[in-house]
Design a protein around this motif. Structure first.
Motif, mmCIF file in Angstrom:
data_model
loop_
_atom_site.group_PDB
_atom_site.id
_atom_site.type_symbol
_atom_site.label_atom_id
_atom_site.label_comp_id
_atom_site.label_asym_id
_atom_site.label_seq_id
_atom_site.Cartn_x
_atom_site.Cartn_y
_atom_site.Cartn_z
ATOM 1 N N GLY B 15 49.121 63.297 49.987
ATOM 2 C CA GLY B 15 48.543 63.923 51.172
ATOM 3 C C GLY B 15 48.764 65.422 51.231
ATOM 4 N N ASP B 181 44.597 59.416 50.653
ATOM 5 C CA ASP B 181 45.669 60.211 51.250
ATOM 6 C C ASP B 181 45.107 61.529 51.741
ATOM 7 N N THR B 212 46.831 60.374 57.270
ATOM 8 C CA THR B 212 45.935 60.929 56.256
ATOM 9 C C THR B 212 45.721 62.419 56.506
#
Lengths: 261, 410
Positions: B15, B181, B212
């Motif tokens: 992420g 992600d 996310t």
């Protein structure tokens, strides 16, 4: 790379669906082209003109033609593959080589279909030994790698230079006629001939990289004999070299794909 | 790609996004349609004078942490889409470093779909496979993807029969189920009907809650305001502003204003009898602002100058929605003899709902039927929870449980 197996599967299905409309009859259609080619050349060169006098000339042609068709169809289908899939390439990052590779894999379908018909036909007509057929899987793998290497080069080249496709198409036609699909290279020069014809025979036999593949497949299917060691080594080296060069060129040319197509 | 991990110095967390001094330019001819024939011909003539490449990214540096929501705004050609395509790994950089940690899903140009001959269902399979999903995972998700897309039985018809709205619904539905992600979204929410847009924003919000990282490129400040906590303003391929969304959007509106100011300067130079020297939108405290809440007061302030010999003149003030439909228009005569002044229009209560609005100011002679626009002010409304539309007509609700019983007794 492993996680893109399903993508590869999808690309192959898609290619199959577009080519054969997803039906078995569609696959049979693909056999029409080689069978017509075989019939025309067989009748013209064998029966009418007596250019080639080997026995069971049609089986002789088809056992070489299947190598040529796999290679040439794989090449011309893969050539435009990247440009055809511009929509995918501009939107998602994924291993680009899956696109031309899928088009080559699809060529295995007509290849295997022809083999299913040809092997029993040859065994019945020629009464040849079936043992050398054990070499066939290895030869197929080599032919696949050899064709894939070429496919990687022409597909990435065509993305950068749009006239690669017509150049490839134009080059394939004369290549077909010298590749030894229609005639026996041994018959070019007689055994006591040491002049220009002998040189030409050697050039066609070893200078044309597809010729040893044709010879090897024909030895196994039509002749019922093991390919000679020289041919076998040639085929393996040619497959490795083609794949290595193709992969290297593809790596260089595919970075800018989303920009150029 | 060489030196990527070296530049990061470490493995990125899922992420996380790192963009370090990113440079990328494009040849103005788009590199398209080159042929070997041309190349051979060029060798014959020596190197032809090629146009210099136009920079798209000129040293963009960006760090986004896991779970952050980043909006990217900027004028056309500022490098927004290039940034997204670089982050998605579609286009390589010429210099610098770009990487996203974990799985990346990019929603770029959804409106065109992949294989026009193939059904929606087949396209779901391909799209998911392109993002590295396996057959089992795709098949398990198909029912909820179909449901989210609201395509019903159309899912099995070729997508060439789809409208652009249906294509976006399909594309977003797949992307929504990719478990990325990092989710990169380019301007796609603008297509599709409003109900679906709201559904997408709701979905994006739920993804934000799930951790996310979202990067959203948009021309619509309203969408950015609704989704992103942080905003980057790109200008000429570089980061011009990086900070909280409210400030970022103000900066962006000022940037657009500068463009209009240049036009106004041109008008002044062309010997116009009256020109607007400065114009802005102020909040209740008299500070310039571009993002307001529904019901807030707003002032439109315009300073204008006139030449001594100026004829009678009128000022037209318009308020338009994002589709350029006029919501309100007023025309006032301006006194021209005084040589200029400051005009204030006091709007005590903005009865507008979430969205982007523009306020064109125009000066023209009385009776002119097609007045031009001299200055364009822009503002956004954000924070109207529980109501959709353009005009704020929310009243007081009351409920009387006894009323029904009374009518039945009658």
């Amino acid at each position: 790379m492993r996680k893109y197996r399903y993508l590869f599967d999808q690309l192959v299905r898609r290619e199959l669906k577009q080519k054969y409309k997803g039906t078995f009859v569609g696959v049979l259609w693909y056999l029409v082209n080689p069978l017509v080619l075989m019939g025309v050349y067989g009748v013209m060169l064998g029966t009418l003109l007596h250019v080639e006098t080997v026995h069971d000339y049609l089986v002789f042609i088809l056992s070489g033609l299947l190598v040529w068709l796999f290679f040439s169809q794989g090449l011309s289908a893969s050539c435009s593959s990247l440009v055809d899939q511009a929509g995918l390439i501009g939107k998602v990052a994924f291993p680009r080589a899956t696109v031309p590779a899928a088009t080559v894999v699809v060529q295995l379908i007509p290849m295997l279909t022809i083999l299913v018909v040809l092997i029993p036909l040859s065994a019945i007509l020629q009464g040849t030994s079936l043992l050398p057929l054990l070499a066939l899987p290895a030869l197929l793998i080599c032919l696949f790698a050899f064709t894939l290497g070429f496919a990687l080069v022409v597909s990435s080249m065509n993305a950068h230079f749009r006239d690669v496709q017509p150049i490839v198409t134009a080059a394939l036609l004369p290549w077909f006629f010298v590749s030894g699909v229609l005639f026996n290279l041994d018959h070019l020069a007689s055994s006591d001939d040491h002049g220009a014809r002998r040189t030409l025979e050697e050039v066609l036999r070893w200078g044309d990289p597809i010729a040893p593949f044709v010879t090897a497949f024909r030895d196994v299917i039509y002749g019922g004999a093991w390919p000679s060691l020289a041919v076998f080594v040639y085929v393996i080296v040619a497959a490795g070299a083609s794949l290595a060069i193709g992969a290297t060129m593809f790596r260089r040319l595919s970075a800018e794909l989303a920009v150029v197509i | 790609m060489v030196g990527r991990t070296a530049a990061a110095g470490r493995e990125l967390v899922n992420g996380e996004i790192v963009l370090d001094d990113a440079w990328r330019s494009f040849s103005p001819r788009g590199d398209r349609g080159r042929t070997l024939k041309e190349v051979v011909a060029a060798i014959g003539k020596g190197r032809a004078a090629e146009l210099p490449p136009t920079p798209a990214l000129a040293g963009v540096t960006l760090r986004v942490g896991p779970g952050e929501t980043l909006g990217i705004v900027g004028r056309n050609g500022a490098g927004k889409t290039s940034t997204l395509r670089v982050l998605a790994g579609i286009i390589p950089l010429h210099r610098g470093f770009a990487q996203c940690g974990g799985r990346v899903a990019a929603l770029i140009d959804l409106g065109s779909g992949f294989g026009r001959e193939f059904s929606g269902r087949e396209n779901i399979h391909l799209t998911a496979a392109l993002h590295g999903m396996e057959r089992r995972d795709v098949e398990a998700r198909i029912p909820s993807i179909v449901e989210f897309s609201e395509l019903g039985h159309f899912i099995d018809t070729p997508i060439k029969t789809y409208s652009s709205g249906m294509l976006v619904r399909l594309g977003f539905a797949v992307a929504a189920h990719l478990d990325a992600d990092v989710l990169l979204i380019d301007e796609v929410l603008a297509v599709g009907d409003e109900a679906f847009q709201r559904k997408c924003v709701r979905h994006i919000r739920s993804r934000i809650a799930g951790g996310t990282t979202i990067v959203l490129v948009s021309h619509a400040p309203g969408t950015i305001e609704a989704v992103c906590s942080r905003t980057v303003v790109l200008d000429a391929g570089a980061v011009a502003f990086d900070g909280p969304t409210a400030e970022g959007l103000n900066y962006y509106h000022r940037l657009l204003g500068v463009e209009d100011q240049e036009q106004a300067a041109a008008r002044q130079a062309s010997d116009a009898p009256v020109w607007i020297r400065q114009a802005e939108l102020l909040d209740a405290d008299g500070r310039p602002r571009q993002v307001f809440s529904p019901g807030e007061p707003m002032q439109v302030v315009a300073e204008f100058e006139t030449r001594a010999d100026a004829p009678d003149i009128e000022l037209v003030v318009d308020v338009r929605d994002s589709n350029s439909h006029s919501l309100f228009q007023v025309t006032r005569g301006l006194p021209t003899s005084c040589g200029g002044g400051r005009l204030v229009i006091d709007i005590p209560r903005l009865t507008l709902l979430d969205g982007d609005y523009e306020v064109p100011l125009g000066i023209h002679a009385p009776g002119d039927t097609a007045p031009g626009i001299d200055r364009m002010l822009r503002f956004s409304i954000a924070g109207a929870g529980g109501a959709d539309g353009v005009v704020d007509l929310r009243g007081e609700w009351s409920f009387d449980g006894a009323a029904l019983g009374a009518s039945e007794a009658r």
